[in-house]
Design an enzyme around this catalytic site. Sequence first.
Site, PDB file in Angstrom:
ATOM      1  CB  SER A  16      -0.958  -0.006   1.197  1.00 24.99           C
ATOM      2  OG  SER A  16      -0.266  -0.221   2.406  1.00 24.99           O
ATOM      3  CD  GLU A  18       0.738   7.538   5.379  1.00 25.49           C
ATOM      4  OE1 GLU A  18       0.538   6.460   5.973  1.00 25.49           O
ATOM      5  OE2 GLU A  18       1.218   8.544   5.929  1.00 25.49           O
ATOM      6  CE1 TYR A  50      -9.979  14.224   8.508  1.00 28.71           C
ATOM      7  CE2 TYR A  50      -9.017  14.732  10.638  1.00 28.71           C
ATOM      8  CZ  TYR A  50     -10.100  14.761   9.773  1.00 28.71           C
ATOM      9  OH  TYR A  50     -11.272  15.313  10.175  1.00 28.71           O
ATOM     10  CG  HIS A  78      -4.485   8.403   6.973  1.00 22.22           C
ATOM     11  ND1 HIS A  78      -3.272   8.241   7.601  1.00 22.22           N
ATOM     12  CD2 HIS A  78      -4.417   7.649   5.854  1.00 22.22           C
ATOM     13  CE1 HIS A  78      -2.509   7.425   6.874  1.00 22.22           C
ATOM     14  NE2 HIS A  78      -3.178   7.066   5.813  1.00 22.22           N
ATOM     15  NE  ARG A 108      -2.981  10.697  20.783  1.00 21.33           N
ATOM     16  CZ  ARG A 108      -1.900  10.795  21.540  1.00 21.33           C
ATOM     17  NH1 ARG A 108      -1.889  10.243  22.742  1.00 21.33           N
ATOM     18  NH2 ARG A 108      -0.828  11.430  21.108  1.00 21.33           N
ATOM     19  CG  ASP A 110       0.813  13.434  17.499  1.00 19.68           C
ATOM     20  OD1 ASP A 110       0.872  12.787  18.557  1.00 19.68           O
ATOM     21  OD2 ASP A 110       1.209  13.003  16.402  1.00 19.68           O
ATOM     22  CB  ALA A 129      -6.426   5.133  17.969  1.00 17.59           C
ATOM     23  CG  HIS A 153       2.709   6.413  20.896  1.00 17.75           C
ATOM     24  ND1 HIS A 153       2.592   7.369  21.887  1.00 17.75           N
ATOM     25  CD2 HIS A 153       2.314   7.013  19.752  1.00 17.75           C
ATOM     26  CE1 HIS A 153       2.117   8.496  21.349  1.00 17.75           C
ATOM     27  NE2 HIS A 153       1.941   8.302  20.055  1.00 17.75           N
ATOM     28  CG  ASP A 162       3.380   0.481  22.428  1.00 18.12           C
ATOM     29  OD1 ASP A 162       3.344   1.720  22.262  1.00 18.12           O
ATOM     30  OD2 ASP A 162       3.440  -0.323  21.483  1.00 18.12           O
ATOM     31  CG  ASN A 165      -3.167   1.898  22.713  1.00 12.30           C
ATOM     32  OD1 ASN A 165      -4.334   2.196  22.983  1.00 12.30           O
ATOM     33  ND2 ASN A 165      -2.498   2.477  21.735  1.00 12.30           N
ATOM     34  CG  PHE A 220       8.532  13.100  10.540  1.00  9.94           C
ATOM     35  CD1 PHE A 220       7.603  13.935  11.150  1.00  9.94           C
ATOM     36  CD2 PHE A 220       8.137  11.816  10.195  1.00  9.94           C
ATOM     37  CE1 PHE A 220       6.307  13.499  11.409  1.00  9.94           C
ATOM     38  CE2 PHE A 220       6.854  11.363  10.454  1.00  9.94           C
ATOM     39  CZ  PHE A 220       5.930  12.210  11.056  1.00  9.94           C
ATOM     40  CG  HIS A 270       1.491   1.834   4.668  1.00 10.82           C
ATOM     41  ND1 HIS A 270       0.269   1.929   4.014  1.00 10.82           N
ATOM     42  CD2 HIS A 270       1.720   3.076   5.186  1.00 10.82           C
ATOM     43  CE1 HIS A 270      -0.215   3.157   4.152  1.00 10.82           C
ATOM     44  NE2 HIS A 270       0.649   3.870   4.849  1.00 10.82           N
ATOM     45  NE  ARG A 276       9.735  14.349  -2.420  1.00 12.05           N
ATOM     46  CZ  ARG A 276      10.485  15.364  -2.824  1.00 12.05           C
ATOM     47  NH1 ARG A 276      11.304  15.208  -3.835  1.00 12.05           N
ATOM     48  NH2 ARG A 276      10.429  16.519  -2.205  1.00 12.05           N
TER      49      ARG A 276
END
Length: 292
Positions: A16, A18, A50, A78, A108, A110, A129, A153, A162, A165, A220, A270, A276
Amino acid sequence: RLSRQSDYELEKLQLSFEFFPPKNDKMEERFWVAMDKLAPMSPRFVSVTYGAGGTTRDRTTKIVSRIEKDTGVNAAAHLTCVGASKEEVGDVIRGYQEAEISRIVALRGDPPEGVGMPFQPHPQGYKNAAELVAGIQEIGDFDISVACYPEMHPQSPDWHGDIENLKRKIDAGASRAITQMFFDNSDYLRFVDRARNAGIHAPIVAGIQPIHNFTQVANFAKRCGTSIPAWLADRFEGLEDDPETHALVAAAVAAEQVTELVDRGVTEFHFYTMNRSSLVFALARLLGRRPA
Ligand code: FAD
């Protein structure tokens, strides 16, 4: 080695891609160039993010429904629940239904102060989430993916919290988890073991970030809790003004990462495209894909 085996073996792989919603006409042009190149590579779906705090909500809906109509490829939108009431999130979900979008990547999100800052749920909103996944299920029949984190996370108290969750998100109705980017495959493989030991059987799709720009990706990564191994930084050191070599090194690094994972039995990937196509197109080819 599986990565060198017949088309038959490689056909089992699921890919997939993104994207993020383009902000202006020029970016939109680049978006469609990348989409037109990647859509024929038979992805299971392409997804569109999103924007932080819902800033792209209308653009995400519009572009996802256009992808399905224009390319015939399945598309996922998303959705985050940060900063919004359940009613507002419900409106977005119903908007997805009206636009005939049936796949959601449920997150969820940020806080607007930035990734890693403490999260305060909206007083009438979903707290996390897992609650969002349950809320989506109440509204309609969607294919739901959720996020997971091979290096944990940053806000999880410990590994147990974690993984629990993630289990809540799957138990609430998600069909698969997609990982945050990672560069050390052993982090991913250990994470999958932890999840399986905790009784999570859903697919854990490896989220692969090809390094289009090392400085940007490293910045990032720092914010979202992904570590940059020293060997990786070494490989890109001094290439800031040498885009050609940078691109070759990036292709080699990503190829090494995905072929090693395929050889370890991983079948679902993914790719974070950053809108790009070149690196992701090359990787899909290495994994046996040809334009349909
Ligand atoms: P959650 O699963 O809710 O978890 C967040 C943290 O809260 C975890 O540490 C968890 O352990 C903890 N937690 C949850 N519930 C409880 C509880 N009951 N008690 C104690 N602790 C709890 N962001 C965007 O803004 N837009 C996007 O489109 C987007 N797409 C993404 C796609 C992928 C594949 C990934 C990996 C991330 C994406 N993100 C996106 C980023 C994501 O929003 C952030 O990583 C966010 O910090 C966490 O989201 P989550 O859905 O994993 O949260």
